[in-house]
Design a protein around this motif. Sequence first.
Motif, PDB file in Angstrom:
ATOM      1  N   THR A  46       0.490  -1.721  -0.091  1.00 38.67           N
ATOM      2  CA  THR A  46      -0.251  -0.046  -0.222  1.00 38.67           C
ATOM      3  C   THR A  46       1.079   1.444  -0.225  1.00 38.67           C
ATOM      4  OG1 THR A  46      -1.854  -1.305   1.389  1.00 38.67           O
ATOM      5  CG2 THR A  46      -1.667   1.188   1.438  1.00 38.67           C
ATOM      6  N   ASP A  47       2.266   1.613   0.882  1.00 37.38           N
ATOM      7  CA  ASP A  47       2.890   2.408   0.844  1.00 37.38           C
ATOM      8  C   ASP A  47       3.199   2.702  -0.908  1.00 37.38           C
ATOM      9  OD1 ASP A  47       3.279   0.651   3.510  1.00 37.38           O
ATOM     10  OD2 ASP A  47       4.444   2.694   3.888  1.00 37.38           O
ATOM     11  N   GLU A  48       3.584   1.354  -1.036  1.00 34.64           N
ATOM     12  CA  GLU A  48       3.946   1.932  -2.622  1.00 34.64           C
ATOM     13  C   GLU A  48       3.375   2.578  -4.113  1.00 34.64           C
ATOM     14  OE1 GLU A  48       6.147  -1.751  -2.822  1.00 34.64           O
ATOM     15  OE2 GLU A  48       8.273  -0.922  -2.736  1.00 34.64           O
ATOM     16  N   GLY A  69       9.813  10.906  -2.688  1.00 36.83           N
ATOM     17  CA  GLY A  69       8.831  10.100  -2.406  1.00 36.83           C
ATOM     18  C   GLY A  69       9.713   8.916  -1.322  1.00 36.83           C
ATOM     19  N   GLU A  70       9.044   8.971  -0.101  1.00 38.75           N
ATOM     20  CA  GLU A  70       9.802   7.961   0.795  1.00 38.75           C
ATOM     21  C   GLU A  70       9.816   6.476  -0.234  1.00 38.75           C
ATOM     22  OE1 GLU A  70       7.513   6.946   3.936  1.00 38.75           O
ATOM     23  OE2 GLU A  70       9.067   5.654   4.882  1.00 38.75           O
ATOM     24  N   GLU A  71       9.207   6.032  -0.492  1.00 38.25           N
ATOM     25  CA  GLU A  71       9.600   4.629  -1.393  1.00 38.25           C
ATOM     26  C   GLU A  71       9.991   4.549  -2.568  1.00 38.25           C
ATOM     27  OE1 GLU A  71       7.416   3.579   2.118  1.00 38.25           O
ATOM     28  OE2 GLU A  71       8.272   2.956   1.240  1.00 38.25           O
ATOM     29  N   SER A  72      10.433   5.984  -3.406  1.00 36.42           N
ATOM     30  CA  SER A  72      11.230   6.011  -3.926  1.00 36.42           C
ATOM     31  C   SER A  72      12.889   6.575  -3.520  1.00 36.42           C
ATOM     32  CB  SER A  72      10.418   7.060  -4.899  1.00 36.42           C
ATOM     33  OG  SER A  72       9.825   7.700  -5.442  1.00 36.42           O
ATOM     34  N   ILE A  89       7.254  14.224  -0.592  1.00 39.40           N
ATOM     35  CA  ILE A  89       5.670  13.243  -0.149  1.00 39.40           C
ATOM     36  C   ILE A  89       6.309  11.860   0.757  1.00 39.40           C
ATOM     37  CG2 ILE A  89       4.040  11.020  -1.292  1.00 39.40           C
ATOM     38  CD1 ILE A  89       4.436  13.593  -3.955  1.00 39.40           C
ATOM     39  N   ASP A  90       4.830  12.113   1.702  1.00 39.85           N
ATOM     40  CA  ASP A  90       5.422  10.003   2.510  1.00 39.85           C
ATOM     41  C   ASP A  90       3.746   9.666   2.289  1.00 39.85           C
ATOM     42  OD1 ASP A  90       6.135   9.469   6.066  1.00 39.85           O
ATOM     43  OD2 ASP A  90       5.245   7.868   4.466  1.00 39.85           O
ATOM     44  N   PRO A  91       3.291   8.877   1.547  1.00 43.98           N
ATOM     45  CA  PRO A  91       1.890   8.329   0.850  1.00 43.98           C
ATOM     46  C   PRO A  91       1.630   7.637   2.395  1.00 43.98           C
ATOM     47  CG  PRO A  91       4.027   6.484  -0.155  1.00 43.98           C
ATOM     48  CD  PRO A  91       4.924   8.190   0.833  1.00 43.98           C
ATOM     49  N   VAL A  92       2.464   6.977   3.642  1.00 45.50           N
ATOM     50  CA  VAL A  92       1.606   6.165   4.210  1.00 45.50           C
ATOM     51  C   VAL A  92       2.305   7.300   5.128  1.00 45.50           C
ATOM     52  CG1 VAL A  92       0.912   4.746   5.201  1.00 45.50           C
ATOM     53  CG2 VAL A  92       0.283   4.892   3.061  1.00 45.50           C
ATOM     54  N   ASP A  93       2.450   7.781   6.226  1.00 43.01           N
ATOM     55  CA  ASP A  93       2.526   8.597   7.434  1.00 43.01           C
ATOM     56  C   ASP A  93       2.261   7.411   8.955  1.00 43.01           C
ATOM     57  OD1 ASP A  93       5.426   9.294   8.898  1.00 43.01           O
ATOM     58  OD2 ASP A  93       4.158  10.913   9.385  1.00 43.01           O
ATOM     59  N   GLY A  94       2.997   6.633   9.476  1.00 47.76           N
ATOM     60  CA  GLY A  94       2.638   5.930  10.492  1.00 47.76           C
ATOM     61  C   GLY A  94       2.500   4.380   9.707  1.00 47.76           C
ATOM     62  N   THR A  95       3.449   4.090   8.502  1.00 46.37           N
ATOM     63  CA  THR A  95       3.140   2.505   8.490  1.00 46.37           C
ATOM     64  C   THR A  95       2.851   1.046   9.124  1.00 46.37           C
ATOM     65  OG1 THR A  95       4.504   3.265   6.171  1.00 46.37           O
ATOM     66  CG2 THR A  95       3.856   0.332   7.077  1.00 46.37           C
ATOM     67  N   THR A  96       3.279   1.698   9.969  1.00 50.67           N
ATOM     68  CA  THR A  96       3.438   0.649  11.445  1.00 50.67           C
ATOM     69  C   THR A  96       1.457   0.362  12.325  1.00 50.67           C
ATOM     70  OG1 THR A  96       5.774   0.419  12.209  1.00 50.67           O
ATOM     71  CG2 THR A  96       4.146  -0.099  13.741  1.00 50.67           C
TER      72      THR A  96
END
Length: 287
Positions: A46-48, A69-72, A89-96
């Motif tokens: 989902t993050d990616e 982007g965080e994941e890039s 961009i942080d697509p999902v901040d709080g992945t945990t």
Amino acid sequence: MGDPWLSAYDAALRVARKAGAVIRDAGEKEIKVCTKSSTVDLVTKTDERVEKIIIGALREQFPDHCFIGEESVAKGEPCNLTDKPTWIIDPVDGTTNFVHGFPFVAVSIAFAVNKELEFGVVYSCLENKMYRGRNGKGAFCDDEKIEVSDVKDIHKSIIISEHGTDRSCEKVEKIFSTMKKILCIPVHGLRGSGTAATNMCLVACGAVEAFFEIGIHCWDIAAGAVIVKEAGGVLLDVNGGPFDLMSRRMVSANNMVIAERIIKEIEIFPADRDDAPIKKITKFCKK
Ligand SMILES: O=P([O-])([O-])O[C@@H]1[C@@H](O)[C@H](O)[C@@H](O)[C@H](O)[C@@H]1O
Ligand SMILES: [Mg+2]
């Protein structure tokens, strides 16, 4: 001169809300978890996927802009902030939190030109709260203007921080020693939502007096930095110097009195700058 970045701001709000809906929907399904810099630095499909949706939509509308982007970056893309219009961009901040169903997950989108942050959007998608701030135009949560707390007495404050994903003894020692010293000032309380972007929005809306962390990345804090500043707050380096977006450390607070008091207690440890030479992070996914 008009409002040159209004269309970009509107696009950020639109794509943040769309990304939030994708995250909520994905949270209802089984989540495949991988790890990055440590066994507790989680990343999911989902993050990616969400980062691709956000960058895809913005690049279509603004093809000559740059993107961090965080994941890039995790896949080896550069993390250099130039004078060109740049999205952070942080697509999902709080992945945990997302993996565990803990209800604080944010889409964080910031925009900078000439290395100056123009606006920031933090969509707390499980709470359905859209925090936003534009340079010189105030900070808002949904349609309500937000302002930092007016507390000046540290003994009447709540401080928010995180312990990050580095579990080396030396760093964990410093993190907890700092938290113990702050707690024993004493302050009213210590908190942590699990996402830096949300923590900074809690400073901006006056729910807590200060957020600090060493080890965060530019994508975690860029949007929150605009929102805190526009809500009347202050941004500093953990050593009391000027805020440095790429330094991986910061203090954001409602005022300088609280900021300087917290800074006295922070035990600083090193963190490689975001704009240091590229270090591709190897993703590990259990079969
Ligand atoms: O990885 P992510 O969920 O986007 O971002 C998180 C940050 O928002 C948080 O402040 C930090 O303590 C975590 O280690 C993690 O980095
Ligand atoms: Mg993230």
